[in-house]
Design a protein around this motif. Sequence first.
Motif, mmCIF file in Angstrom:
data_model
loop_
_atom_site.group_PDB
_atom_site.id
_atom_site.type_symbol
_atom_site.label_atom_id
_atom_site.label_comp_id
_atom_site.label_asym_id
_atom_site.label_seq_id
_atom_site.Cartn_x
_atom_site.Cartn_y
_atom_site.Cartn_z
ATOM 1 N N PHE A 86 0.855 -1.186 0.000
ATOM 2 C CA PHE A 86 0.000 0.000 0.000
ATOM 3 C C PHE A 86 0.891 1.236 0.000
ATOM 4 N N THR A 87 0.342 2.313 -0.494
ATOM 5 C CA THR A 87 1.096 3.570 -0.552
ATOM 6 C C THR A 87 0.106 4.722 -0.469
ATOM 7 N N TRP A 88 0.582 5.952 -0.501
ATOM 8 C CA TRP A 88 -0.298 7.106 -0.392
ATOM 9 C C TRP A 88 0.376 8.347 -0.963
ATOM 10 N N ASP A 89 -0.460 9.350 -1.203
ATOM 11 C CA ASP A 89 0.047 10.667 -1.566
ATOM 12 C C ASP A 89 -0.799 11.693 -0.815
ATOM 13 N N ALA A 90 -0.787 12.939 -1.246
ATOM 14 C CA ALA A 90 -1.496 13.983 -0.503
ATOM 15 C C ALA A 90 -3.009 13.797 -0.521
ATOM 16 N N ARG A 91 -3.548 13.112 -1.549
ATOM 17 C CA ARG A 91 -5.005 13.003 -1.701
ATOM 18 C C ARG A 91 -5.553 11.601 -1.449
ATOM 19 N N TYR A 92 -4.780 10.582 -1.764
ATOM 20 C CA TYR A 92 -5.289 9.223 -1.757
ATOM 21 C C TYR A 92 -4.416 8.273 -0.949
ATOM 22 N N ILE A 93 -5.072 7.216 -0.459
ATOM 23 C CA ILE A 93 -4.375 6.019 0.021
ATOM 24 C C ILE A 93 -4.668 4.925 -0.993
ATOM 25 N N TYR A 94 -3.635 4.185 -1.385
ATOM 26 C CA TYR A 94 -3.774 3.161 -2.427
ATOM 27 C C TYR A 94 -3.445 1.775 -1.857
ATOM 28 N N LEU A 95 -4.390 0.849 -1.991
ATOM 29 C CA LEU A 95 -4.129 -0.547 -1.652
ATOM 30 C C LEU A 95 -3.897 -1.305 -2.958
ATOM 31 N N ILE A 96 -2.711 -1.884 -3.117
ATOM 32 C CA ILE A 96 -2.388 -2.645 -4.324
ATOM 33 C C ILE A 96 -2.763 -4.097 -4.057
#
Length: 368
Positions: A86-96
Amino acid sequence: MPPSPPSPPSPPSPTAIAGFSISTCIGRGSYSTVYKAHKNRGKYEVAAIKCIQISTLSKRSRENLMNEIKILKQINHQHVVSMRTFTWDARYIYLILEYCPGGNLAEFIRRKGSLTEFMVQHFAQQLVQGLEVLHSENIVHSDLKPANILLSIPPVGSCRNVRLKIADFGFSQRLQNNEKYTMGIKGSPLYMAPEVLRLQPYGSQADLYSLGVILYECLFGSAPYNTTDLNVLTKQILSNDPIKIPKTIDMSEDCCDLLARLLVKDQEKRMNFKQLYHHSFVDIEHCPTLENYYKGVSLVRQATMMDNARIFEDARAFYVEALLYLVPVYHWLDSFNDNQRKWLSRRVQEYFTRAEQITIHHLSTRTC
């Protein structure tokens, strides 16, 4: 007037997720969108990326998301969808996540209308194995329903290769020892156990009620209570009237017994995981695995030895036990090619025939 639900997040830029290019949207929820994506460098690899818009998350939603990530990081099982990272940026959290191109069980049931008992047994074995590994870690899924059960590949032909994957752990909780949990009404009431709707503390037994509703829907094409009126649905689920199993299809006693014991409204009287795991309809012992294929082959060798030694009663017992392992392997194991399956089909028929011959001979000898 109640506040409007948040709008689904807009698609992130393909460059927003390092190493992946987003192609198509494959699912939307109130707080997340799921996309099919592929690596844009190195070896080609497909993934499902769950994008959660941070600004839409309440404190409780953040806690649920952290629980989901912790659970997915820990669980590694063939019948539970896997998270690669998983990763993230200023707007989203991403589950791969693992990509399952076969869609979900809800879509599969809609296409089929209803499933045969034989297929439902195969699906039940897979779901029970997935739930068992969750239960062993004191995890309650809390939102088990056909839409949250993914198919590993598109079903074609006999659906032999279909592998079910339990997904979406947004409402899941890890309980300590015999702790009970009160979540409040979230998810789909159609599949909720009565104790959840009553806002009572509940444990893993709630997942077993949901499993019963899912298996019922697989067999009959719809859930036990089929209404879009939430008030009517709630009254039906919370009533003391037991759920009746229709007699509209031919069903084995084992299958009917499993449904009846899962769909018990009192969680204290509902079957538990140990009873489920050893139930004769689920029959985990004889699941179609390569290991069980070799068990069946070993039993056949013993049967043949007894047969040659004219110890016929023991030979028949070994043939019958071998078939309990080999028949599911023939129907469902996806690692055999067509020639291997044809060979096994001939052998299975030979063992059936020989077991019947011994039985007939034994009965005629007794009569004489």
